[in-house]
Every structure is written in C-alpha cells, then in structure tokens.
Design a protein around this motif. Structure first.
Motif, PDB file in Angstrom:
ATOM      1  N   GLU A  63       0.841  -1.196   0.000  1.00  0.00           N
ATOM      2  CA  GLU A  63       0.000   0.000   0.000  1.00  0.00           C
ATOM      3  C   GLU A  63       0.881   1.252   0.000  1.00  0.00           C
ATOM      4  N   GLY A  64       0.529   2.182  -0.859  1.00  0.00           N
ATOM      5  CA  GLY A  64       1.310   3.407  -1.008  1.00  0.00           C
ATOM      6  C   GLY A  64       2.209   3.409  -2.228  1.00  0.00           C
ATOM      7  N   ASP A  65       2.416   2.237  -2.842  1.00  0.00           N
ATOM      8  CA  ASP A  65       3.256   2.164  -4.041  1.00  0.00           C
ATOM      9  C   ASP A  65       2.555   2.814  -5.231  1.00  0.00           C
ATOM     10  N   PHE A  66       3.358   3.472  -6.070  1.00  0.00           N
ATOM     11  CA  PHE A  66       2.820   4.021  -7.325  1.00  0.00           C
ATOM     12  C   PHE A  66       3.065   3.007  -8.425  1.00  0.00           C
ATOM     13  N   MET A  67       2.020   2.662  -9.158  1.00  0.00           N
ATOM     14  CA  MET A  67       2.100   1.643 -10.190  1.00  0.00           C
ATOM     15  C   MET A  67       1.889   2.262 -11.560  1.00  0.00           C
ATOM     16  N   GLU A  68       2.743   1.881 -12.503  1.00  0.00           N
ATOM     17  CA  GLU A  68       2.536   2.282 -13.887  1.00  0.00           C
ATOM     18  C   GLU A  68       1.493   1.369 -14.520  1.00  0.00           C
ATOM     19  N   GLY A 176      -1.358   4.727 -11.015  1.00  0.00           N
ATOM     20  CA  GLY A 176      -1.981   5.218  -9.790  1.00  0.00           C
ATOM     21  C   GLY A 176      -1.325   4.639  -8.551  1.00  0.00           C
ATOM     22  N   TYR A 177      -1.800   5.092  -7.405  1.00  0.00           N
ATOM     23  CA  TYR A 177      -1.300   4.633  -6.117  1.00  0.00           C
ATOM     24  C   TYR A 177      -2.168   3.481  -5.595  1.00  0.00           C
ATOM     25  N   VAL A 178      -1.488   2.488  -5.029  1.00  0.00           N
ATOM     26  CA  VAL A 178      -2.205   1.405  -4.355  1.00  0.00           C
ATOM     27  C   VAL A 178      -2.595   1.917  -2.977  1.00  0.00           C
ATOM     28  N   PRO A 194     -13.547  -7.718  -5.139  1.00  0.00           N
ATOM     29  CA  PRO A 194     -12.567  -6.624  -5.049  1.00  0.00           C
ATOM     30  C   PRO A 194     -11.277  -7.074  -4.364  1.00  0.00           C
ATOM     31  N   LEU A 195     -10.151  -6.736  -4.988  1.00  0.00           N
ATOM     32  CA  LEU A 195      -8.848  -7.138  -4.462  1.00  0.00           C
ATOM     33  C   LEU A 195      -7.944  -5.943  -4.166  1.00  0.00           C
ATOM     34  N   VAL A 196      -7.974  -4.942  -5.025  1.00  0.00           N
ATOM     35  CA  VAL A 196      -7.051  -3.812  -4.908  1.00  0.00           C
ATOM     36  C   VAL A 196      -7.791  -2.523  -5.256  1.00  0.00           C
ATOM     37  N   ARG A 197      -7.505  -1.481  -4.505  1.00  0.00           N
ATOM     38  CA  ARG A 197      -8.013  -0.148  -4.858  1.00  0.00           C
ATOM     39  C   ARG A 197      -6.840   0.684  -5.366  1.00  0.00           C
TER      40      ARG A 197
END
Length: 282
Positions: A63-68, A176-178, A194-197
């Motif tokens: 949580e908090g990681d930025f994902m491309e 976006g950010y996890v 739902p798994l990830v926001r």
C-alpha cells in the motif's frame, strides 16, 4: 401636495446624505465574487478484481506504491495454467504430421502426372490405374487440408491457454497509487471480488452543487479559481469546468458541476473540501 416644514427637512438631510453616500459606494466598489463549497475526488479511482477465482500466490506491491499502467500487482496460483500453455505450445508448434502430409501430396502429384502422361501417350497403363492414382492424390490432399485446419485449431487453443494464464496475473489498468490491498497471499478469492483499490491523484475533480441561477453562468471549458487546503496552508489553483448537469435536482434546486484541476505533486489529497469562486454575472 404635502410639503415638509423647514424643521422636518433639516431632520431628513442627514439621512438623505447617508443614503446617497451608500448608493455611491455601491456603484463605485466592485462586487465580491460568491463562493461555493465542494469536495475533491480523484479523476480515476478503481477497484480491481480478478476475472477468475483462485488462491493468491504473491502480492507484488504494498500500500502506497505508485504503479505504472500494465504493471503486475498480484498473482494467483498458476502452475496448472503454465503446464497447459506448455502442452498447447508443443502441439501447436509441431509440424511433423503436416510436413509429412505435404510431402505425400507432392509425391502423389508427381506420380499422377507421370501415370496420366503414360496413359495419354503409350496406353501402357490402364484407365483403372489412372483413376486409382487420381483417387490416392485427392485423398492425400484432403488429409493435408484436414491437418491444416487442425493446426489452426491448435493455435487457437494455445492462445486460449495463454489468455487463461494471463488472467492469473492481476495488472494495473492505469497508473496510480495502491491505497488498499483487500486480500493477502494464501487467501482465496472469488471471480469479480474486489482485491485492490488503485487511485490516480495527479488529476482531480472539484465537485459542487450550486444554485441553478448561478450554474446558468457556467459552461464546459470555463476556467474557475479554486481554494483548496494542503496541510496547514490553502492553495489557489485554476481548474476547468468539465461537466455541468443538464438537470436540476428537484428536491434541493441545485445543479451538479465538476471542475478538473491538475495535482501533479499530490499536494492536495482527494477527499478534502474546498471553495470555488463563481464568476460574476455579466
């Protein structure tokens, strides 16, 4: 006509002076733009799920990681799907039967042409022998065509196996950010659960409900000044109207609007309230 006495006129003069001064001040001073409260929200706020059920094998982010966009977030157990892909690949890439059938067709074609030539020139072969060669050639062509169709079907089955394997890897549909992981490694999940926001805060909306009369002056593409909190300070940013509701809420008489603004450094956290400055009426 009623006339004021000198005494009454002298009493009204101070009031008349004050009224005139007030009217002159109102004309001379610029009108103060009205403000409307609203709430901020991210442009993209996605809840990601798997299209197939399974057991979560690995969580590749925190949580908090930025994902491309396109980056893997988590994986479901996929050993069985990997084996199926390998099996389908071997079958699809095998050309032994097809090559042998093609060689058989070519050989029978040469044999048929030679037999036909002998039949037409020297009559050293019978009509029955020529018909037999023609039948053998046609059967070989039919077998070759059947193998070509089988190869195409095997390629489709290989692609389907690859697609099933891809479904076991959950990727980010956009950057976006996890902000929330709803399942851990080792836990089971259902299809569409739902798994990830994932939230992209680099662009945000300011959403407000304004009086219909004030909203009539707004139109898409219009620039609007916003005042938004950032920690202990208030930032002034300029946004662009992207949505003006075509209908007014009959219960409240309010009109919903959306203003898009840039937030590249994430100084404004979506969810905070702020103010928008309504343009002055012409």
């Amino acid at each position: 006509m009623m006339m004021l006495t000198n005494e009454k006129q002298s009493r009204w003069r101070p009031f008349q002076s004050c009224l005139a001064a007030a009217m002159l001040a109102a004309v001379a001073s610029p009108a103060v733009a009205a403000t409307v409260e609203g709430i901020t929200e991210p442009l993209h706020d996605l809840t990601i799920s798997a299209s197939v059920p399974g057991t979560i094998a690995r969580t590749l982010v925190k949580e908090g990681d930025f994902m491309e966009s396109g980056a893997a977030i988590l994986e479901l157990e996929k050993r069985q799907e990997e084996l199926e892909v390998e099996r389908r690949r071997i079958i699809s890439e095998s050309k032994a039967e097809l090559n042998a059938a093609a060689a058989q067709v070519e050989m029978l074609k040469i044999d048929l042409e030679a037999t036909r030539k002998l039949f037409e020139t020297s009559k050293s072969v019978s009509k029955e022998q020529l018909l037999k060669k023609e039948l053998e050639y046609k059967q070989a062509v039919a077998e070759h065509d059947k193998l070509v169709l089988a190869e195409a079907r095997e390629k489709i089955e290989y692609d389907m196996a690859l697609e099933q394997l891809r479904k076991r890897i959950i990727t980010a549909p956009q950057s976006g950010y996890v902000v929330e992981l709803m399942r851990k490694a080792g836990e089971d999940c259902k299809a569409q659960e739902p798994l990830v926001r994932l939230v992209d805060t680099r662009q945000c909306y300011f959403v407000a409900n304004v009086e219909a009369r004030a909203g009539a002056a707004l139109q898409t593409g219009q620039k609007i000044k916003l005042e938004l909190p950032s920690g202990r300070q208030t930032l002034t940013v300029t946004g662009e109207v992207t949505f003006v509701s075509p209908v007014v809420d009959p219960a409240s008489g309010l009109l919903k609007i959306k203003i898009l603004f840039e937030n590249p450094q994430g100084k404004i956290r979506p969810g905070v309230a702020g103010l928008m400055h309504l343009p002055e009426a012409p």
